[in-house]
Design a protein around this motif. Structure first.
Motif, mmCIF file in Angstrom:
data_model
loop_
_atom_site.group_PDB
_atom_site.id
_atom_site.type_symbol
_atom_site.label_atom_id
_atom_site.label_comp_id
_atom_site.label_asym_id
_atom_site.label_seq_id
_atom_site.Cartn_x
_atom_site.Cartn_y
_atom_site.Cartn_z
ATOM 1 N N UNK A 130 5.060 2.494 -9.625
ATOM 2 C CA UNK A 130 5.128 2.914 -8.218
ATOM 3 C C UNK A 130 6.516 3.390 -7.837
ATOM 4 N N UNK A 131 7.539 2.746 -8.398
ATOM 5 C CA UNK A 131 8.914 3.151 -8.122
ATOM 6 C C UNK A 131 9.216 4.510 -8.755
ATOM 7 N N UNK A 132 8.725 4.706 -9.973
ATOM 8 C CA UNK A 132 8.935 5.985 -10.658
ATOM 9 C C UNK A 132 8.242 7.110 -9.896
ATOM 10 N N UNK A 133 7.039 6.831 -9.409
ATOM 11 C CA UNK A 133 6.303 7.831 -8.635
ATOM 12 C C UNK A 133 7.028 8.179 -7.343
ATOM 13 N N UNK A 134 7.563 7.151 -6.655
ATOM 14 C CA UNK A 134 8.311 7.385 -5.422
ATOM 15 C C UNK A 134 9.571 8.203 -5.703
ATOM 16 N N UNK A 135 10.219 7.952 -6.841
ATOM 17 C CA UNK A 135 11.420 8.707 -7.221
ATOM 18 C C UNK A 135 11.075 10.163 -7.523
ATOM 19 N N UNK A 136 10.038 10.385 -8.331
ATOM 20 C CA UNK A 136 9.667 11.750 -8.696
ATOM 21 C C UNK A 136 9.313 12.588 -7.471
ATOM 22 N N UNK A 137 8.606 11.984 -6.537
ATOM 23 C CA UNK A 137 8.198 12.698 -5.326
ATOM 24 C C UNK A 137 9.269 12.618 -4.233
ATOM 25 N N UNK A 138 10.249 11.734 -4.427
ATOM 26 C CA UNK A 138 11.228 11.412 -3.392
ATOM 27 C C UNK A 138 10.500 11.217 -2.061
ATOM 28 N N UNK A 139 9.568 10.277 -2.109
ATOM 29 C CA UNK A 139 8.638 10.070 -1.008
ATOM 30 C C UNK A 139 9.063 8.880 -0.168
ATOM 31 N N UNK A 140 9.431 9.141 1.083
ATOM 32 C CA UNK A 140 9.753 8.064 2.016
ATOM 33 C C UNK A 140 8.506 7.224 2.301
ATOM 34 N N UNK A 141 7.353 7.871 2.347
ATOM 35 C CA UNK A 141 6.103 7.143 2.601
ATOM 36 C C UNK A 141 5.817 6.137 1.491
ATOM 37 N N UNK A 142 6.046 6.545 0.232
ATOM 38 C CA UNK A 142 5.837 5.633 -0.890
ATOM 39 C C UNK A 142 6.804 4.460 -0.797
ATOM 40 N N UNK A 143 8.057 4.745 -0.426
ATOM 41 C CA UNK A 143 9.047 3.681 -0.285
ATOM 42 C C UNK A 143 8.663 2.721 0.836
ATOM 43 N N UNK A 144 8.210 3.265 1.958
ATOM 44 C CA UNK A 144 7.775 2.417 3.071
ATOM 45 C C UNK A 144 6.620 1.517 2.656
ATOM 46 N N UNK A 145 5.709 2.059 1.854
ATOM 47 C CA UNK A 145 4.556 1.266 1.409
ATOM 48 C C UNK A 145 4.995 0.129 0.494
ATOM 49 N N UNK A 146 5.980 0.397 -0.367
ATOM 50 C CA UNK A 146 6.499 -0.646 -1.256
ATOM 51 C C UNK A 146 7.112 -1.781 -0.432
ATOM 52 N N UNK A 147 7.956 -1.411 0.542
ATOM 53 C CA UNK A 147 8.602 -2.423 1.383
ATOM 54 C C UNK A 147 7.568 -3.180 2.210
ATOM 55 N N UNK A 148 6.551 -2.450 2.724
ATOM 56 C CA UNK A 148 5.511 -3.113 3.509
ATOM 57 C C UNK A 148 4.742 -4.114 2.653
ATOM 58 N N UNK A 149 4.453 -3.753 1.390
ATOM 59 C CA UNK A 149 3.739 -4.674 0.510
ATOM 60 C C UNK A 149 4.530 -5.958 0.280
ATOM 61 N N UNK A 150 5.858 -5.844 0.296
ATOM 62 C CA UNK A 150 6.680 -7.048 0.179
ATOM 63 C C UNK A 150 6.611 -7.882 1.458
ATOM 64 N N UNK A 151 6.849 -7.224 2.595
ATOM 65 C CA UNK A 151 6.884 -7.944 3.866
ATOM 66 C C UNK A 151 5.523 -8.524 4.238
ATOM 67 N N UNK A 152 4.453 -7.905 3.741
ATOM 68 C CA UNK A 152 3.109 -8.356 4.090
ATOM 69 C C UNK A 152 2.861 -9.799 3.653
ATOM 70 N N UNK A 153 3.522 -10.230 2.557
ATOM 71 C CA UNK A 153 3.302 -11.595 2.062
ATOM 72 C C UNK A 153 4.377 -12.568 2.515
ATOM 73 N N UNK A 154 5.350 -12.112 3.302
ATOM 74 C CA UNK A 154 6.382 -13.018 3.802
ATOM 75 C C UNK A 154 5.794 -14.150 4.658
ATOM 76 N N UNK A 155 4.769 -13.891 5.517
ATOM 77 C CA UNK A 155 4.193 -15.005 6.294
ATOM 78 C C UNK A 155 3.630 -16.129 5.436
ATOM 79 N N UNK A 156 3.114 -15.795 4.259
ATOM 80 C CA UNK A 156 2.580 -16.849 3.383
ATOM 81 C C UNK A 156 3.691 -17.794 2.957
ATOM 82 N N UNK A 157 4.816 -17.227 2.491
ATOM 83 C CA UNK A 157 5.925 -18.077 2.072
ATOM 84 C C UNK A 157 6.553 -18.834 3.216
#
Length: 476
Positions: free
Chosen positions: A86-113
């Protein structure tokens, strides 16, 4: 998926999640009363634990809704075991949307911890929270895999677990000082660890991108194709000779002033009212609003190529008489020339009796030029009342930059043999790939440079299943 789309999905599933939390609260309360009154249970549940249990149930419903229930069964048992793809794909496309999705996937599980240690005393040990988070993530990924609503990805296991640990560090930084009545550095350092590491990595990535001469190539794959299952047949005779070709750049790449000027002029022409919401979806900015008749419209600006589009989402275009077509042509051609949007060599025509069209012929050979050029087309459709319902501005204005060495066709063919190209449907065991032609073409990179690529064409197994791929031609 941009942040606005993500938040819209959260709002859409927020109400079912809260309703589910209320149901869980009532069930837990009923079960607890039965346990205490009927079975004379001695264990107690604190208000804090009850609240945490309800909040965790709300969170779980929200997560399942976002990851599974909000999608159709569009996936066919796919498993992605390529770590960091996913990181390689975001780099190749230089996609802010892909980066936002990666960060969101991290933050989405913060309430569990964050909530788990308050609900369960043993979860204050980091390995308990880690194991529980990893297990729950695996379960959600398996559900996506079995239902076809997603792909089982190792990247998601990593993102979700990291997010859960971040939430864990946050709650422990609160609980420990309260219990010990003193402030210690270690819990605070734990909270700052993940954000600091992520920020350092992002800073290094942005620095590297800004200091490279050209942009990234979105055609590069995050994962190479498995060529061990396919045979290649070709009669092409590839040259080993390197050469040098011209490099161009789009004049309006990421030019916000250009976008604002078009918005202003077009709004005046069509009497449009823009809303205050702007969205970014991969390589385009999205603007919405209403026209003079109160109909909703959408304008997309493709900021790397300078192209843009307008639509009111109307489906039926009116047929145009020769007289009406000429009237529309005069109006819009005058407007485009006044705003320097139409090259002098554009050729007008009426397509399918319902579409006005201006075409700018491409150059015969981009590889040897040293002058600016334009290419592309403009197309417009109208409804029965003469209202513009669809416009596609696909003209690119390109300026000559320099000349660069490129790899030979034979070197490009070796990249194909190694599977270093993008392909949506993977090869199957026993496939026969027949490559019939190879030619030099041009595409835009992520910085708006018009770069050379080798275009290979052929078919898989039969001519009814055409195949094509592109290999970047610039030497590293």
């Amino acid at each position: 998926m941009d942040m606005i789309t993500i938040f819209q999905a959260i709002l859409r599933w927020g109400i079912p999640a809260m309703a589910g939390g209320v149901v869980v609260f009532l069930l837990l309360a009923s079960a607890y009363l039965v346990y205490k009154k009927v079975f004379h249970g001695k264990k107690t549940i604190s208000k804090k634990q009850a609240i945490c249990a309800v909040l965790l149930c709300c969170w779980l419903i929200l997560v399942i809704g976002l990851t599974s229930l909000s999608r159709g069964a569009n996936f066919t048992g796919e498993i992605n075991v390529d770590f960091f793809s996913g990181y390689i794909n975001a780099w190749n496309k230089w996609s802010i949307s892909e980066l936002q999705l990666i960060i969101f996937n991290m933050l989405m599980f913060a309430p569990l911890g964050f909530l788990l240690p308050m609900l369960w005393k043993k979860a204050e040990k980091i390995w308990i929270t880690f194991a529980f988070s990893l297990g729950l993530t695996v379960l959600i990924e398996v559900i996506q895999l079995l239902t076809g609503t997603g792909i089982f990805e190792l990247d998601d296991l990593f993102h979700n677990t990291v997010g859960s640990l971040f939430g864990y560090f946050c709650i422990m930084a609160i609980l420990l000082p309260i219990r010990e009545k003193t402030i210690r550095f270690a819990p605070i350092a734990g909270v700052l660890l993940i954000p600091c590491v992520v920020s350092l990595i992002l800073g290094a990535v942005f620095f590297a991108y800004e200091h490279q001469p050209y942009g990234n190539m979105s055609i590069l794959p995050a994962v190479k194709q498995d060529m061990s299952v396919v045979q290649i047949a070709t009669e092409l005779k590839q040259s080993d000779k390197d050469t040098a070709v011209s490099i161009y750049k789009n004049r309006y790449t990421e030019d916000k002033t250009y976008i604002q000027n078009i918005q202003s002029c077009f709004a005046e022409l069509e009497n449009l009212t823009f809303s205050n919401t702007t969205r970014r979806e991969d390589e385009n900015y999205v603007y919405t609003g209403t026209d003079a008749n109160g109909n909703e419209f959408q304008m997309n600006f493709f900021f790397r190529s300078g192209q843009w589009s307008y639509t009111t989402f109307a489906e039926n275009a009116a047929r145009l008489t020769e007289e009406v077509a000429q009237q529309y042509k005069n109006r819009y051609e005058t407007w485009m020339k006044e705003n320097e949007l139409l090259p002098d060599n554009a050729v007008f025509s009426v397509q399918n009796n319902d579409t006005l069209r201006w075409d700018v012929a491409p150059k015969d050979n981009y590889s040897t030029g040293d002058e600016a050029f334009e290419n592309g087309s403009v197309m417009m459709k109208f409804d029965e009342n003469g209202t513009l319902i669809d416009l596609a501005y696909q003209i690119s204005w390109n300026e000559y930059i320099t000349t660069e060495d490129i790899i030979s066709p034979n070197e490009a063919y070796a990249q194909v043999e190694n599977g270093n190209f993008e392909q949506y449907v993977p090869f199957q065991q026993g496939d026969m790939l027949c490559i019939e032609e190879c030619e030099l073409d041009y595409i835009y990179d992520t910085k708006g440079f018009y770069q050379p690529v080798y275009q290979f064409r052929g078919y898989i197994n039969s001519t009814e299943n055409p195949w094509a791929c592109q290999i970047p031609a610039l030497k590293n």
